[in-house]
Write a protein that holds these residues in place. Sequence first.
Motif, mmCIF file in Angstrom:
data_model
loop_
_atom_site.group_PDB
_atom_site.id
_atom_site.type_symbol
_atom_site.label_atom_id
_atom_site.label_comp_id
_atom_site.label_asym_id
_atom_site.label_seq_id
_atom_site.Cartn_x
_atom_site.Cartn_y
_atom_site.Cartn_z
ATOM 1 N N ASN A 16 33.713 43.430 36.417
ATOM 2 C CA ASN A 16 34.699 43.297 36.725
ATOM 3 C C ASN A 16 35.908 44.352 37.159
ATOM 4 O O ASN A 16 37.421 44.137 36.304
ATOM 5 N N CYS A 17 35.506 45.789 36.186
ATOM 6 C CA CYS A 17 36.686 47.001 35.858
ATOM 7 C C CYS A 17 37.414 47.064 36.811
ATOM 8 O O CYS A 17 38.481 48.056 36.781
ATOM 9 N N ASP A 18 37.146 47.457 37.929
ATOM 10 C CA ASP A 18 37.496 47.809 39.139
ATOM 11 C C ASP A 18 37.235 49.396 39.788
ATOM 12 O O ASP A 18 38.043 49.867 40.268
ATOM 13 N N VAL A 19 37.159 50.198 38.140
ATOM 14 C CA VAL A 19 37.460 51.535 38.347
ATOM 15 C C VAL A 19 36.195 52.142 39.492
ATOM 16 O O VAL A 19 36.331 53.487 39.938
ATOM 17 N N CYS A 20 34.729 51.687 40.015
ATOM 18 C CA CYS A 20 34.279 52.471 40.995
ATOM 19 C C CYS A 20 34.583 52.163 42.069
ATOM 20 O O CYS A 20 34.466 52.819 42.604
ATOM 21 N N GLU A 21 35.436 51.159 42.439
ATOM 22 C CA GLU A 21 34.889 50.437 44.243
ATOM 23 C C GLU A 21 36.476 52.087 44.900
ATOM 24 O O GLU A 21 35.676 52.146 45.972
ATOM 25 N N PRO A 22 37.443 52.438 44.499
ATOM 26 C CA PRO A 22 37.330 53.834 45.013
ATOM 27 C C PRO A 22 37.099 54.564 44.834
ATOM 28 O O PRO A 22 37.551 55.815 45.819
ATOM 29 N N GLU A 23 36.168 55.137 44.160
ATOM 30 C CA GLU A 23 35.866 56.177 43.602
ATOM 31 C C GLU A 23 34.422 56.518 45.175
ATOM 32 O O GLU A 23 33.696 57.647 45.211
ATOM 33 N N CYS A 24 33.761 55.285 45.837
ATOM 34 C CA CYS A 24 33.003 55.293 46.404
ATOM 35 C C CYS A 24 33.359 55.555 47.878
ATOM 36 O O CYS A 24 33.970 55.407 48.410
ATOM 37 N N PRO A 25 33.091 57.280 48.695
ATOM 38 C CA PRO A 25 32.968 57.643 49.320
ATOM 39 C C PRO A 25 32.920 56.710 50.730
ATOM 40 O O PRO A 25 33.282 57.530 52.228
ATOM 41 N N ASN A 26 31.811 56.114 50.549
ATOM 42 C CA ASN A 26 31.657 54.942 51.850
ATOM 43 C C ASN A 26 32.306 53.945 52.180
ATOM 44 O O ASN A 26 31.453 52.900 52.895
#
Length: 82
Positions: free
Chosen positions: A10-20
């Motif tokens: 649950n570090c949250d770094v991936c969420e803003p990287e997703c273009p979709n």
Amino acid sequence: ALMITDECINCDVCEPECPNGAIYQGEEIYEIDPNKCTECVGHFDEPQCQQVCPVDCIPLDPKREETKDQLMAKFLKLTGKA
Ligand code: SF4
Ligand code: SF4
């Protein structure tokens, strides 16, 4: 589509990287909406979430295996180009 396993911290770094906008905070861990994940086809050469995940917990979803053509078709549909 890719999926997030229960190793997620649950570090949250991936969420803003997703273009979709396919990644969201689920009940326990982050999750991927397979209908929105194009494995980054159409946007980037590599899946962006995999690149940033510090614990490497974003494999291919064996239940959602798709060809490049299918992923591109999904991208075109999501972006309103098809
Ligand atoms: Fe989003 Fe790309 Fe990861 Fe799929 S592979 S969840 S489209 S960042
Ligand atoms: Fe979980 Fe990896 Fe996303 Fe962090 S980057 S929230 S560990 S899936």
